[in-house]
Design a protein around this motif. Structure first.
Motif, PDB file in Angstrom:
ATOM      1  N   LYS A 167       5.696  -0.675 -13.765  1.00 17.24           N
ATOM      2  CA  LYS A 167       7.128  -0.531 -13.466  1.00 17.24           C
ATOM      3  C   LYS A 167       7.535   0.919 -13.206  1.00 17.24           C
ATOM      4  O   LYS A 167       8.571   1.167 -12.593  1.00 17.24           O
ATOM      5  CB  LYS A 167       7.980  -1.006 -14.666  1.00 17.24           C
ATOM      6  N   THR A 168       6.776   1.867 -13.778  1.00 17.50           N
ATOM      7  CA  THR A 168       7.145   3.270 -13.591  1.00 17.50           C
ATOM      8  C   THR A 168       5.915   4.076 -13.182  1.00 17.50           C
ATOM      9  O   THR A 168       4.787   3.729 -13.547  1.00 17.50           O
ATOM     10  CB  THR A 168       7.692   3.890 -14.902  1.00 17.50           C
ATOM     11  N   TRP A 169       6.161   5.150 -12.459  1.00 19.74           N
ATOM     12  CA  TRP A 169       5.065   5.967 -11.941  1.00 19.74           C
ATOM     13  C   TRP A 169       5.432   7.447 -12.075  1.00 19.74           C
ATOM     14  O   TRP A 169       6.578   7.839 -11.749  1.00 19.74           O
ATOM     15  CB  TRP A 169       4.828   5.669 -10.453  1.00 19.74           C
ATOM     16  N   ALA A 170       4.461   8.238 -12.488  1.00 23.20           N
ATOM     17  CA  ALA A 170       4.693   9.683 -12.598  1.00 23.20           C
ATOM     18  C   ALA A 170       5.062  10.261 -11.236  1.00 23.20           C
ATOM     19  O   ALA A 170       5.844  11.217 -11.135  1.00 23.20           O
ATOM     20  CB  ALA A 170       3.421  10.360 -13.123  1.00 23.20           C
ATOM     21  N   GLU A 171       4.548   9.668 -10.173  1.00 19.24           N
ATOM     22  CA  GLU A 171       4.818  10.171  -8.806  1.00 19.24           C
ATOM     23  C   GLU A 171       6.278   9.971  -8.413  1.00 19.24           C
ATOM     24  O   GLU A 171       6.741  10.534  -7.420  1.00 19.24           O
ATOM     25  CB  GLU A 171       3.912   9.457  -7.791  1.00 19.24           C
ATOM     26  N   MET A 172       6.996   9.144  -9.146  1.00 14.22           N
ATOM     27  CA  MET A 172       8.409   8.891  -8.835  1.00 14.22           C
ATOM     28  C   MET A 172       9.344   9.714  -9.727  1.00 14.22           C
ATOM     29  O   MET A 172      10.547   9.448  -9.805  1.00 14.22           O
ATOM     30  CB  MET A 172       8.724   7.388  -8.972  1.00 14.22           C
ATOM     31  N   ARG A 173       8.763  10.701 -10.432  1.00 15.23           N
ATOM     32  CA  ARG A 173       9.595  11.629 -11.214  1.00 15.23           C
ATOM     33  C   ARG A 173      10.178  12.689 -10.282  1.00 15.23           C
ATOM     34  O   ARG A 173       9.592  12.995  -9.239  1.00 15.23           O
ATOM     35  CB  ARG A 173       8.736  12.330 -12.271  1.00 15.23           C
ATOM     36  N   LEU A 174      11.292  13.268 -10.663  1.00 15.93           N
ATOM     37  CA  LEU A 174      11.804  14.400  -9.887  1.00 15.93           C
ATOM     38  C   LEU A 174      10.935  15.621 -10.206  1.00 15.93           C
ATOM     39  O   LEU A 174      10.619  15.866 -11.375  1.00 15.93           O
ATOM     40  CB  LEU A 174      13.259  14.702 -10.257  1.00 15.93           C
TER      41      LEU A 174
ATOM     42  N   ASN B 126      12.612   5.707 -12.283  1.00 18.05           N
ATOM     43  CA  ASN B 126      11.818   6.233 -11.159  1.00 18.05           C
ATOM     44  C   ASN B 126      12.772   6.987 -10.241  1.00 18.05           C
ATOM     45  O   ASN B 126      13.066   6.547  -9.124  1.00 18.05           O
ATOM     46  CB  ASN B 126      11.173   5.080 -10.375  1.00 18.05           C
ATOM     47  N   PRO B 127      13.282   8.137 -10.725  1.00 16.18           N
ATOM     48  CA  PRO B 127      14.412   8.762 -10.026  1.00 16.18           C
ATOM     49  C   PRO B 127      14.158   9.077  -8.558  1.00 16.18           C
ATOM     50  O   PRO B 127      15.072   8.995  -7.744  1.00 16.18           O
ATOM     51  CB  PRO B 127      14.637  10.070 -10.804  1.00 16.18           C
ATOM     52  N   LEU B 128      12.912   9.376  -8.200  1.00 11.86           N
ATOM     53  CA  LEU B 128      12.652   9.816  -6.823  1.00 11.86           C
ATOM     54  C   LEU B 128      12.540   8.651  -5.832  1.00 11.86           C
ATOM     55  O   LEU B 128      12.662   8.829  -4.619  1.00 11.86           O
ATOM     56  CB  LEU B 128      11.334  10.619  -6.807  1.00 11.86           C
ATOM     57  N   MET B 129      12.306   7.459  -6.362  1.00 12.83           N
ATOM     58  CA  MET B 129      11.958   6.330  -5.490  1.00 12.83           C
ATOM     59  C   MET B 129      13.029   6.088  -4.419  1.00 12.83           C
ATOM     60  O   MET B 129      14.218   6.052  -4.702  1.00 12.83           O
ATOM     61  CB  MET B 129      11.765   5.060  -6.317  1.00 12.83           C
ATOM     62  N   GLY B 130      12.575   5.903  -3.179  1.00 12.20           N
ATOM     63  CA  GLY B 130      13.460   5.546  -2.078  1.00 12.20           C
ATOM     64  C   GLY B 130      14.355   6.662  -1.591  1.00 12.20           C
ATOM     65  O   GLY B 130      15.194   6.451  -0.717  1.00 12.20           O
ATOM     66  N   SER B 131      14.180   7.881  -2.148  1.00 16.93           N
ATOM     67  CA  SER B 131      15.106   8.945  -1.754  1.00 16.93           C
ATOM     68  C   SER B 131      14.666   9.588  -0.432  1.00 16.93           C
ATOM     69  O   SER B 131      13.534   9.410   0.021  1.00 16.93           O
ATOM     70  CB  SER B 131      15.219   9.992  -2.867  1.00 16.93           C
ATOM     71  N   SER B 132      15.588  10.340   0.169  1.00 16.77           N
ATOM     72  CA  SER B 132      15.336  10.951   1.481  1.00 16.77           C
ATOM     73  C   SER B 132      14.104  11.842   1.423  1.00 16.77           C
ATOM     74  O   SER B 132      13.955  12.641   0.492  1.00 16.77           O
ATOM     75  CB  SER B 132      16.521  11.810   1.897  1.00 16.77           C
TER      76      SER B 132
ATOM     77  N   PHE C 183       0.860  -1.186   0.000  1.00 13.43           N
ATOM     78  CA  PHE C 183       0.000   0.000   0.000  1.00 13.43           C
ATOM     79  C   PHE C 183       0.896   1.236   0.000  1.00 13.43           C
ATOM     80  O   PHE C 183       1.453   1.611   1.030  1.00 13.43           O
ATOM     81  CB  PHE C 183      -0.922  -0.008   1.234  1.00 13.43           C
ATOM     82  N   ASP C 184       1.024   1.816  -1.171  1.00 12.65           N
ATOM     83  CA  ASP C 184       1.900   2.984  -1.292  1.00 12.65           C
ATOM     84  C   ASP C 184       1.116   4.254  -0.953  1.00 12.65           C
ATOM     85  O   ASP C 184      -0.080   4.342  -1.246  1.00 12.65           O
ATOM     86  CB  ASP C 184       2.434   3.057  -2.731  1.00 12.65           C
ATOM     87  N   ASN C 185       1.805   5.207  -0.342  1.00  9.92           N
ATOM     88  CA  ASN C 185       1.149   6.462   0.057  1.00  9.92           C
ATOM     89  C   ASN C 185       1.482   7.637  -0.845  1.00  9.92           C
ATOM     90  O   ASN C 185       1.030   8.753  -0.606  1.00  9.92           O
ATOM     91  CB  ASN C 185       1.557   6.816   1.491  1.00  9.92           C
ATOM     92  N   ALA C 186       2.309   7.393  -1.878  1.00  6.57           N
ATOM     93  CA  ALA C 186       2.806   8.529  -2.667  1.00  6.57           C
ATOM     94  C   ALA C 186       1.883   8.909  -3.818  1.00  6.57           C
ATOM     95  O   ALA C 186       2.231   9.754  -4.633  1.00  6.57           O
ATOM     96  CB  ALA C 186       4.196   8.189  -3.205  1.00  6.57           C
ATOM     97  N   GLY C 187       0.738   8.247  -3.914  1.00  8.60           N
ATOM     98  CA  GLY C 187      -0.201   8.604  -4.979  1.00  8.60           C
ATOM     99  C   GLY C 187      -0.341   7.541  -6.048  1.00  8.60           C
ATOM    100  O   GLY C 187      -1.073   7.715  -7.015  1.00  8.60           O
ATOM    101  N   THR C 188       0.350   6.392  -5.876  1.00  5.40           N
ATOM    102  CA  THR C 188       0.307   5.370  -6.930  1.00  5.40           C
ATOM    103  C   THR C 188      -0.719   4.276  -6.648  1.00  5.40           C
ATOM    104  O   THR C 188      -0.906   3.385  -7.463  1.00  5.40           O
ATOM    105  CB  THR C 188       1.687   4.690  -7.093  1.00  5.40           C
ATOM    106  N   TYR C 189      -1.337   4.320  -5.481  1.00  4.72           N
ATOM    107  CA  TYR C 189      -2.159   3.170  -5.081  1.00  4.72           C
ATOM    108  C   TYR C 189      -3.355   2.952  -6.008  1.00  4.72           C
ATOM    109  O   TYR C 189      -3.704   1.807  -6.335  1.00  4.72           O
ATOM    110  CB  TYR C 189      -2.623   3.326  -3.622  1.00  4.72           C
TER     111      TYR C 189
END
Ligand code: HEM
Length: 934
Positions: free
Chosen positions: A140-147, A184-190, A118-124
């Protein structure tokens, strides 16, 4: 097609591992005839770790049959899954037991990947609805994981167009963790959001979010109800036979010998293991920013308790008797977004798009040693590099210390210009400096030396063969060979970071975890995650690897059901790195070994919950010295090493002596009434409250409530484990009922009943949608008890309290099965999602020396001379190798050690023995003297 692959793989696993050739056995025939258990298609039809009677008989005989009706998983009762007493003369039985356990664990993982993301970043919403032509779990890719446009690297990854990381951004682990996944450049970042593993609707049980939650808990819950400090004092406090000698965790003045704090000890796990896991959590996640939470302060209980089932204010006498503090206060937890989530409808059902509140993980979620190297600009400023060779970390020599390890140096201190809380003054300079004690000081110093060991060996090779190919490549110019002599200090620093991070991941996966879960199925399972169950042998790992890539790219969610099973063949680590024709110029090769199972990777808040492991820490460290290892020289209170006080201790007494002390001492059992006294009374100078103290054990409960983590019983149901129906379920039925342990557990069950209470139940109230009763009916408030009877408030039990109460555990489990199931999912995902641990584990990033170093646990291979739990030719384990390198003075002590996290002087016996007896040359070790009479 997927079903065919699934059946083929499971049959292959079953045949290679279970040896069901003893076909005369009725249970096995029935089991084989029934075929592999189908993977559940609906959440409420999950496997729950419980098998058919015939399967239990086949895999574990009478013992397994006897405990089928308990809430606890069945595989723990199979043949060969415990110590030597569980071994059968018939080898086929042992193989059935171990293989059966592995199959049960794999089913659990498949279902967890299917039902618990259950992701909270908007991809659910996309996960549920999918996109045209592709199922949600196959995305495999999500707009929410773009910088975002405000990000400094926005333009570098492609700006408003397609975003793909290239060049300098993909060479190594970036500071904030961006560009681990190229697309997915943003994924897992601080600073990205924690996920959840439990359905959004099951979170924040105290807010009565829906009718089901209200049915489950009535109006019995709030942030401070039941009172967290009362829970701490009644259920978490370590009883002391000699309170004066313990001094609430402060021991004797001057850390003198004779200080004594009783604690329940785990015979097969040492204090190094306790601090190791704290060191790991500082890498993976943090809810705090620079050691603090939100600006507002809140009170933290010590105000009420249940009396005859009624919430009643505490009297001053109650407060004095309990020893809690009503004036304590702490900063409230940060909330990223507390607005009501939007909803959407799919298949006639309404879903929330995210949790009611979300929270940021201020660390990178990757296994990137960010506690050492940094996770943002502020933390990086504390990381000090050697001015004479910036590829090395800075270390300083300490006067008066002269062992071979000491000559490798100690970390420098935070200096005046470093960003820091005033509370951190005087301690060593590292990226993550919070909650510093001797344990954190120890591991940070060890890995600073290890970083430098790698750099020094690289430099030696560069001096010997300057024109040889280092293996490293620059993605901006992939064809250019980078010779040893061409490697810059920065490039070598980053390669060393990759190596140290991967070594840490390996230590955790194949050394720490198999000792935490000390039995044969878990030894094989964890080695399976790293090397593969087939260990390079068996049926065509190459073709399995190709199958994996096809499954990963399939647009159907059913492919995910098979993926993790197939992956257990070749292993997760290094997945995709050996692909024929692998090219640094092809993003699909660089990234191709990862799989996120349709949901971007970050840790869930429930993961933080199961790592609230404060009972592991003893109050006092039994300090020893290498010249006289059997003698305890003094009892050093951990609290006397808090923050800046750790630093003189580690320097003056020497890292090697601390390794020996913490290596020989048993850590605290994860159990009720076993929290360190000092953590219940921790003084934190920055607090504005009258006491400036905090009960960390109570805070563990409060933080979970702030984060909306489901309470224990629903938590188990959400993870596909069977619920309990009474506090008496915590009593281990494998024990004789009149044994002291069983009597103690019965006493704890009655304390739980007093603290959490009971209520008159109502069968008309459905309390969950995650599971159903065996007959298919909804689970109701009576949990199988008769309507209108008084039942325990098991639904209200805080998850931390519940998992500490679980006495029924698989053999050698230092944690409970509830915690374990969270690890099955997230420990696997942490490998599956990280390209540096899968398809980018290659010389182009790590250097050739780096790849060998990770594979061989150092510059060259070493093999143990003796078999370990029946396994011959075992490589010398990775932390043992690190300790031997950075503290050569420990060589003779470590010679006998098979796993650096097993108490070093313990005789490990034959097969997963948990006995506490000394190895033959350590018979005089004081720790093996019989305990004092009470
Ligand atoms: C002597 C050692 C330790 C000290 C002094 C300490 C202290 C603390 C404190 C004060 C907090 C509360 C932070 C807050 O929410 O305001 C905390 C949180 C936590 N501690 Fe410990 N701890 C110690 C050892 C450990 C160990 C061995 C573990 C094992 C994994 C651990 C795991 C955690 C976790 C998971 C949290 C929650 C962190 C978060 O929410 O980001 N701690 N600890």
């Amino acid at each position: 097609m997927f079903r065919a692959i699934l059946v083929a793989v499971l049959s292959c696993l079953a045949l290679s591992l279970t040896g069901c050739s003893e076909s005369s056995l009725e249970g096995c025939v029935e089991t084989l005839a029934g075929g592999p258990l189908p993977i559940a298609t609906a959440r409420d039809q999950r496997f729950q770790g419980k098998v058919r009677e015939s399967t239990a008989r086949c895999r574990g005989g009478e013992v397994a049959l006897k405990f089928l009706n308990t809430p606890w998983v069945d595989w723990a009762n199979y043949y060969a899954t415990r110590d030597a007493a569980s071994l059968e003369d018939l080898e086929t039985r042992n193989r059935r037991g171990i293989g059966g356990a592995l199959i049960d664990l794999e089913y659990a993982r498949v279902e967890l990947l299917k039902f618990n993301l259950f992701d909270n970043a908007g991809t659910y919403q996309q996960y549920v609805t999918g996109r045209p032509g592709i199922d949600g779990p196959a995305l495999k890719t999500w707009a929410e994981m773009r910088l975002p446009p405000t990000h400094p690297s926005f333009a570098d990854v492609g700006g408003a167009g397609e975003q793909v990381c290239t060049g300098a951004l993909i060479r190594g682990r970036t500071l904030t963790g961006i560009c681990n996944d190229l697309r997915n450049p943003l994924m897992g970042s601080s600073g990205t959001l924690f996920a959840n593993n439990a359905e959004f609707e099951s979170l924040f049980p105290d807010t009565g979010l829906n009718a089901i939650a209200r049915n489950r808990h009535g109006d019995r819950l709030s942030l401070l109800k039941p009172d967290p400090q009362v829970i701490s004092r009644r259920l978490f406090t370590r009883a002391q036979s000699d309170p004066t000698a313990c001094g609430d965790g402060h021991g004797n003045p001057g850390a003198a010998k004779g200080g004594d704090c009783d604690y329940k000890k785990a015979p097969f796990f040492n204090v190094l293991a306790a601090f190791w896991i704290q060191f790991m959590t500082h890498d993976w996640f943090s809810n705090l920013e620079e050691g603090h939470n939100a600006p507002e302060s809140m009170n933290v209980g010590c105000t009420s308790q249940l009396v005859a089932g009624i919430d009643t204010p505490l009297t001053p006498q109650d407060v004095a008797r309990l020893g809690c503090r009503p004036e304590d206060a702490i900063d409230k937890g940060f909330v990223a977004d507390g607005t009501a989530p939007q909803t959407f409808t799919q298949g006639g059902r309404e879903y929330a798009t995210r949790a009611p509140k979300t929270f940021r993980n201020t660390n990178t979620a990757w296994w990137d040693a960010s506690q050492i190297y940094g996770y943002d600009e502020t933390s990086r400023r504390r990381v000090k590099r050697d001015a004479t060779d910036p590829a090395r970390l800075q270390v300083v020599l300490v006067e008066g210390r002269s062992t071979a390890g000491d000559r490798q140096g100690y970390l420098p201190l935070l200096d005046a210009s470093d960003p820091k809380l005033p509370d951190w003054s005087g301690q060593e300079a590292v990226a993550f400096p919070d909650n510093w004690t001797i344990g954190m000081s120890f591991f940070h110093n060890v890995f600073a030396r290890e970083h430098n060991q790698f750099v020094d060996e690289f430099r030696r090779r560069a001096a010997r063969t300057p024109d040889a190919d280092s293996g490293l490549r620059n993605p901006s110019n992939p064809a250019r060979i980078i010779r040893y002599r061409d490697v810059t200090a920065d490039e070598l620093f980053e390669a060393a970071r990759l190596v140290v991070s991967a070594e840490i991941a390996k230590i955790h996966t194949i050394e720490w975890t198999p000792q935490l879960l000390y039995n044969e199925p878990l030894f094989r399972g964890m080695n399976g995650n790293w090397f593969g169950l087939l260990n390079g042998e068996g049926p065509l790992p190459d073709s399995l690897e190709r199958t994996l890539l096809r499954l990963r790219d399939a647009p159907s969610s059913r492919a995910n059901d098979v993926y993790s099973i197939v992956a257990s063949g070749p292993g997760i680590f290094g997945q995709g790195s050996g692909k024929r024709g692998w090219s640094l110029s092809n993003p699909d090769d660089v990234n191709g070994g990862t799989n996120h199972f349709g949901s971007p990777f970050n840790f869930p808040q429930e993961f933080v919950t199961v790592y609230r492991l404060h009972p592991l820490v003893p109050d006092l460290i039994e300090y020893r010295e290498t010249g006289n290892p059997d003698t305890i020289q003094s009892h050093v209170p951990v609290i006397e090493t808090f923050r800046g006080k750790a630093t003189p201790f580690v320097r003056q007494r020497g890292l090697g002596n601390w390794a020996l002390s913490m290596g020989r001492q048993r850590l605290g059992l994860l159990a009720l009434q076993n929290h360190p006294r000092f953590l219940q009374n921790l003084r934190i100078e920055r607090l504005q409250s009258p006491t400036k103290q905090i009960d960390v054990a109570a805070l563990d409960i409060i933080r979970d409530r702030e984060h909306g983590v489901p309470r224990f019983n629903e938590f188990r149901r959400q993870y596909g484990l069977r619920q309990i129906t009474s506090f008496d379920d915590f009593i281990d039925r494998r024990l004789p009922p009149d044994s002291p342990e069983a009597r103690n557990q019965a006493q704890l069950a009655s304390t739980l009943r007093e603290v959490y209470g009971q209520h008159r139940c109502d069968v008309s109230k459905q309390i969950t949608v995650a599971q159903r009763n065996a007959d298919g009916s909804p689970i109701d408030d009576c949990l199988g008890h008769s309507n209108g009877s008084m039942v325990d408030n098991v639904e209200d039990l805080d998850t931390v309290v519940g998992y500490l109460a679980e006495a029924t555990r698989p053999h050698g489990f230092a944690i409970s099965e509830t915690q374990f199931v969270v690890f099955i999912l997230n420990a696997s995902r942490r490998l599956f999602s990280d390209r540096f641990l899968t398809s980018s584990f290659r010389p182009e990033f790590y250097t050739t020396l780096g790849v060998d170093w990770v594979n061989n646990n150092g510059p060259q291979k070493m093999v143990e001379p003796r078999a370990i739990n029946g396994h011959d030719d075992q490589p010398v384990s990775p932390l043992k190798r690190v300790l031997m390198r950075v503290m050569p003075e420990l060589e003779s002590e470590l010679a006998h050690v098979a796993n650096a996290f097993d108490p070093w002087a313990r005789d490990r016996g034959e097969y997963y023995s948990l006995e506490w007896r000394p190895r033959s040359d350590a018979r005089n070790d004081e720790a093996f003297r019989p305990p004092r009479a009470p």
